[in-house]
Design a protein around this motif. Structure first.
Motif, PDB file in Angstrom:
ATOM      1  N   ILE A 238      -7.595  -0.475 -10.548  1.00 36.75           N
ATOM      2  CA  ILE A 238      -7.150   0.885 -10.250  1.00 36.75           C
ATOM      3  C   ILE A 238      -8.281   1.900 -10.346  1.00 36.75           C
ATOM      4  N   TYR A 239      -9.167   1.772 -11.349  1.00 37.09           N
ATOM      5  CA  TYR A 239     -10.216   2.769 -11.513  1.00 37.09           C
ATOM      6  C   TYR A 239     -11.445   2.130 -12.147  1.00 37.09           C
TER       7      TYR A 239
ATOM      8  N   LEU B  88      -0.647   0.885  -3.751  1.00 33.66           N
ATOM      9  CA  LEU B  88       0.486   0.821  -2.821  1.00 33.66           C
ATOM     10  C   LEU B  88       0.976  -0.606  -2.636  1.00 33.66           C
ATOM     11  N   ASN B  89       0.037  -1.515  -2.458  1.00 37.91           N
ATOM     12  CA  ASN B  89       0.397  -2.909  -2.225  1.00 37.91           C
ATOM     13  C   ASN B  89       1.125  -3.501  -3.431  1.00 37.91           C
ATOM     14  N   ASN B  90       0.676  -3.140  -4.628  1.00 33.28           N
ATOM     15  CA  ASN B  90       1.314  -3.651  -5.849  1.00 33.28           C
ATOM     16  C   ASN B  90       2.714  -3.091  -6.055  1.00 33.28           C
TER      17      ASN B  90
ATOM     18  N   GLN C  98     -10.591   4.036  -1.517  1.00 39.33           N
ATOM     19  CA  GLN C  98      -9.638   3.431  -0.589  1.00 39.33           C
ATOM     20  C   GLN C  98      -9.083   2.140  -1.172  1.00 39.33           C
ATOM     21  N   ASN C  99      -9.939   1.339  -1.781  1.00 42.04           N
ATOM     22  CA  ASN C  99      -9.475   0.085  -2.368  1.00 42.04           C
ATOM     23  C   ASN C  99      -8.460   0.330  -3.476  1.00 42.04           C
ATOM     24  N   SER C 100      -8.708   1.377  -4.271  1.00 39.99           N
ATOM     25  CA  SER C 100      -7.795   1.711  -5.357  1.00 39.99           C
ATOM     26  C   SER C 100      -6.429   2.102  -4.822  1.00 39.99           C
ATOM     27  N   VAL C 101      -6.418   2.955  -3.788  1.00 43.68           N
ATOM     28  CA  VAL C 101      -5.147   3.384  -3.197  1.00 43.68           C
ATOM     29  C   VAL C 101      -4.426   2.194  -2.572  1.00 43.68           C
ATOM     30  N   TYR C 102      -5.185   1.358  -1.862  1.00 47.66           N
ATOM     31  CA  TYR C 102      -4.581   0.182  -1.230  1.00 47.66           C
ATOM     32  C   TYR C 102      -3.906  -0.710  -2.272  1.00 47.66           C
TER      33      TYR C 102
END
Length: 335
Positions: free
Chosen positions: A28-29, A86-88, A79-83
């Protein structure tokens, strides 16, 4: 098909990054340690005028007339964090489009595009002039329209999205901060010109102007007024004169009375519901009213208040009573 566009601001496509090392990270971060840097301070009494001082300084208005490079800590990992988030949470990622566009701030509500339907039933974008000195924010709607291949119409009207509440029936509610030059608006704008802009571009034939809150950070109408549907409006309410910034207790009551005697775009009267405003404290005007409705969810700013008049739990329950079948979800806005 529903698309959600997530637009990180100040990406590496715009600026170089400051030097840092990653101390630790997860999905996440990540925690970073940045190299030493020099900080400067300035005093101001106006809203957002610090940004203009800083912008002028780095643009060359300094003793050596030297322009200073800007850097950003944001990377593709955003972007990876947001993806991953959302995916989780079982979001259908086939409906998600990422647009990496350089912007100055996160205030999409104020500078983002306004959607309209043209006579051929095609969607198009209306773009207002942003009242803040943030050129990348202001240019975003035009870039967005070009990216998605829709018609673009740029207005000469200086306005912020948070200062516009449309009822969907031909009326809009705006605070009088729109005439305030100290907030970046056009002091020469007339009521007739404002009416014509909304008629020509939004199909709105009724413009309702209210007073704005004092020293609330923006002066926008959405700080204390929210349209729930075409005849239901929430207006904030302070417990007493001392609980709000001086004058705001009276302004909330004045606007509630004004709107109670107004009608929507079809001539139907408004039903006014009062919602508690948390007490003004340490220079901050707190609000529960500036929420977001998404399908049957209501995303509400909360702060950990538990007093008898304005508390998080009661306000969430009030939203669910106002909109039956909805779920009010609180988001900690002390961060």
């Amino acid at each position: 098909f529903c698309a959600l566009f997530i637009l990180p601001y100040s990406t590496v496509m715009a600026y170089e990054e400051a030097n840092y090392e990653v101390v630790s990270k997860n999905e996440i971060y990540e925690i970073r340690k940045y190299s030493d840097r020099l900080a400067v301070e300035t005093m101001t009494s106006g809203i957002d005028s610090n940004f203009r001082k800083l912008f002028n300084y780095i643009s060359g208005r300094n003793d050596t007339q030297e322009k200073i490079k800007m850097t950003t800590p944001v990377t593709q990992s955003e972007q990876n964090s947001v993806y991953n988030t959302l995916n989780n949470n079982n979001v259908n990622m086939d409906h998600i489009v990422f647009e990496l566009v350089p912007t100055n701030s996160v205030w999409m509500r104020d500078y983002g595009p306004w959607w309209i339907y043209e006579p051929n039933n095609r969607r198009a974008i209306i773009d207002l002039i942003y009242n803040r000195p943030r050129p990348q924010d202001d240019s975003f709607p035009e870039l967005f329209a070009e990216s998605f291949g829709v018609n673009y119409y740029g207005l000469e009207l200086i306005e912020a999205g948070g200062n516009m509440l449309l009822d969907g029936k031909g009326a809009v509610i705006i605070s009088d901060v729109i005439f305030d030059a100290s907030q970046g608006f056009d002091p020469d704008l007339t009521q007739d010109q404002l009416n014509q802009y909304f008629l020509d571009y939004y199909g709105v034939h009724k413009v309702i102007i209210t007073p704005h809150l004092i020293n609330d950070g923006t002066g926008h109408i959405d700080m204390f007024v929210k349209i729930i549907n075409d005849t239901t409006i929430i207006v904030g309410e302070y417990e007493n004169q001392s609980s709000g910034y001086p004058g705001n207790y009276e302004i909330c009551n004045q606007v509630a009375n004004q709107l109670a005697n107004e009608t929507n775009g079809e001539g139907r009267p408004f039903n006014i519901i009062r919602m508690p405003m948390p007490p003004y404290n340490n220079g901050i005007t707190y609000t529960y009213v500036n929420s977001l409705m998404v399908n049957n969810k209501i995303l509400v700013p909360i702060y950990g208040f538990t007093d008898s008049f304005a508390n998080d739990s009661d306000v969430l329950s009030q939203y669910e009573q106002i909109i039956p079948g909805s779920e009010a979800i609180g988001f900690d806005c002390n961060q």
